[in-house]
Design a protein around this motif. Structure first.
Motif, short mmCIF file in Angstrom:
data_model
loop_
_atom_site.label_atom_id
_atom_site.label_comp_id
_atom_site.label_asym_id
_atom_site.label_seq_id
_atom_site.Cartn_x
_atom_site.Cartn_y
_atom_site.Cartn_z
N LEU A 80 0.81 -1.23 0.00
CA LEU A 80 0.00 0.00 0.00
C LEU A 80 0.84 1.28 0.00
CD1 LEU A 80 -2.83 -0.97 2.52
CD2 LEU A 80 -2.94 -0.87 0.03
N ARG A 81 2.16 1.11 0.18
CA ARG A 81 3.03 2.30 0.15
C ARG A 81 3.18 2.79 -1.28
NH1 ARG A 81 7.89 0.06 4.02
NH2 ARG A 81 6.54 -0.44 5.77
N PHE A 82 3.07 4.10 -1.47
CA PHE A 82 3.20 4.66 -2.82
C PHE A 82 4.43 5.54 -2.97
CE2 PHE A 82 0.39 7.29 -0.29
CZ PHE A 82 0.90 8.55 -0.44
N ASP A 83 5.17 5.79 -1.87
CA ASP A 83 6.38 6.63 -1.93
C ASP A 83 7.35 6.10 -0.88
OD1 ASP A 83 8.04 8.67 -2.74
OD2 ASP A 83 7.01 10.23 -1.61
N GLN A 84 8.41 5.41 -1.35
CA GLN A 84 9.36 4.80 -0.42
C GLN A 84 10.26 5.85 0.22
OE1 GLN A 84 9.30 1.61 0.53
NE2 GLN A 84 7.49 1.36 -0.75
N TYR A 85 11.16 5.42 1.08
CA TYR A 85 11.90 6.28 2.00
C TYR A 85 12.46 7.59 1.46
CZ TYR A 85 15.83 8.18 4.49
OH TYR A 85 16.72 9.04 5.05
N PRO A 86 13.14 7.70 0.40
CA PRO A 86 13.64 9.04 0.10
C PRO A 86 12.50 10.03 -0.21
CG PRO A 86 14.51 7.45 -1.50
CD PRO A 86 13.64 6.72 -0.55
N PHE A 87 11.26 9.50 -0.30
CA PHE A 87 10.05 10.32 -0.50
C PHE A 87 10.21 11.27 -1.69
CE2 PHE A 87 10.26 9.64 4.18
CZ PHE A 87 9.30 8.64 4.24
N ILE A 88 10.57 10.70 -2.81
CA ILE A 88 10.78 11.50 -4.02
C ILE A 88 9.46 12.08 -4.52
CG2 ILE A 88 11.52 11.37 -6.44
CD1 ILE A 88 13.62 9.34 -5.49
N PHE A 89 8.38 11.30 -4.42
CA PHE A 89 7.09 11.81 -4.86
C PHE A 89 6.62 12.97 -3.97
CE2 PHE A 89 2.37 11.16 -5.47
CZ PHE A 89 2.36 11.68 -6.74
N LEU A 90 6.88 12.89 -2.68
CA LEU A 90 6.55 13.99 -1.77
C LEU A 90 7.34 15.24 -2.15
CD1 LEU A 90 5.23 15.16 0.81
CD2 LEU A 90 7.17 14.24 2.09
N THR A 91 8.62 15.07 -2.45
CA THR A 91 9.44 16.21 -2.88
C THR A 91 8.89 16.81 -4.17
OG1 THR A 91 11.36 15.13 -1.89
CG2 THR A 91 11.79 16.92 -3.44
N LEU A 92 8.47 15.96 -5.09
CA LEU A 92 7.89 16.43 -6.33
C LEU A 92 6.60 17.22 -6.07
CD1 LEU A 92 7.88 16.42 -9.46
CD2 LEU A 92 6.51 14.33 -9.30
N MET A 93 5.76 16.71 -5.19
CA MET A 93 4.49 17.39 -4.87
C MET A 93 4.75 18.75 -4.21
SD MET A 93 1.86 15.79 -5.94
CE MET A 93 2.79 15.41 -7.38
N LEU A 94 5.73 18.80 -3.31
CA LEU A 94 6.05 20.07 -2.65
C LEU A 94 6.64 21.07 -3.65
CD1 LEU A 94 7.47 18.82 0.76
CD2 LEU A 94 5.27 19.89 0.33
#
Length: 183
Positions: A80-94
Motif C-alpha cells: 500500500l506504500r506509494f512513496d518509499q523512504y527518500p520520499f521522491i514523490f513527496l518532494t515532487l508534490m512540494l
C-alpha cells in the motif's frame, strides 16, 4: 462594358467579391488556440489562494499532510506504500505546490500594488483639494480681518464713550448732581 465601369468605380472586381465589413457591428469571435479567461476572475482567485497560503491554517494543514504522508509510507503495509523512504514523490508534490504558489503570490502582490497606487493617487488629489480649500479660507479670513480693521468694534466704541465722558467731566459740561434735579 458598362458592368466593368461600374465595378471599377466601386472598387470591386470580379475576382474579389468578399462580403462587406459592417463597421456598426462587432466582429465575430475568432477561433483561438489558447483558452479565453477572465483576468479579473483569475486575479481574484490568485488573491484568495495567496491569502490562504499566508495563514497559519495552511501551515498546519500542510504539516499534517506531510506527517500523514511520511507515516503512511513508513508504517503502512508494503503493497500500500506509494512513496518509499527518500520520499521522491513527496518532494515532487512540494516542488509543484511551490511552483504554483510563487506566481500566484506575485500576481496577488501586483494587484495589491495597483490598488495601493490608485488609492495613493486619490489621497494625493484629496490632499491637494484640502490644501487649496485651506488656502482659500486663509485668504478669506485675511480679507475679513483687513475689512474689520476699519469697522468700529464694541470695545472701541465703549472706550471712545469713556474718553468723551472723562473729557466732558473735565470741562464740567455736566452739572454736578444735586438735590435740585430730584425736585
Amino acid at each position: 462594358m458598362r458592368s466593368k465601369a461600374t465595378a471599377s468605380s466601386t472598387g470591386s472586381t470580379a475576382l474579389s467579391r468578399s462580403p462587406r465589413v459592417r463597421l456598426d457591428q462587432p466582429r465575430p469571435d475568432r477561433r483561438r488556440l489558447l483558452p479565453v479567461y477572465d483576468p479579473e476572475a483569475f486575479g481574484r482567485l490568485s488573491e484568495r489562494v495567496a491569502r490562504f497560503l499566508g495563514t497559519g491554517r495552511f501551515i498546519v494543514y500542510m504539516t499534517l499532510v506531510i506527517i500523514v504522508w511520511v507515516l503512511w509510507n513508513i508504517f503502512a503495509p508494503t503493497h500500500l506504500r506509494f512513496d518509499q523512504y527518500p520520499f521522491i514523490f513527496l518532494t515532487l508534490m512540494l516542488s509543484l505546490q511551490a511552483s504554483y504558489a510563487a506566481p500566484l503570490i506575485l500576481l496577488a502582490q501586483n494587484r495589491q500594488d495597483d490598488r495601493d497606487r490608485v488609492n495613493l493617487e486619490q489621497d494625493r488629489k484629496q490632499n491637494e483639494r484640502s490644501i487649496a480649500d485651506t488656502e482659500y479660507l486663509t485668504r478669506e479670513i485675511a480679507a475679513l480681518r483687513m475689512g474689520l480693521g476699519e469697522v468700529a468694534t464694541r470695545d472701541w466704541i465703549r472706550s471712545e464713550f469713556q474718553d468723551l465722558i472723562k473729557e466732558m467731566d473735565e470741562r464740567r459740561l455736566f452739572p454736578a448732581e444735586s438735590d435740585e434735579g430730584d425736585r
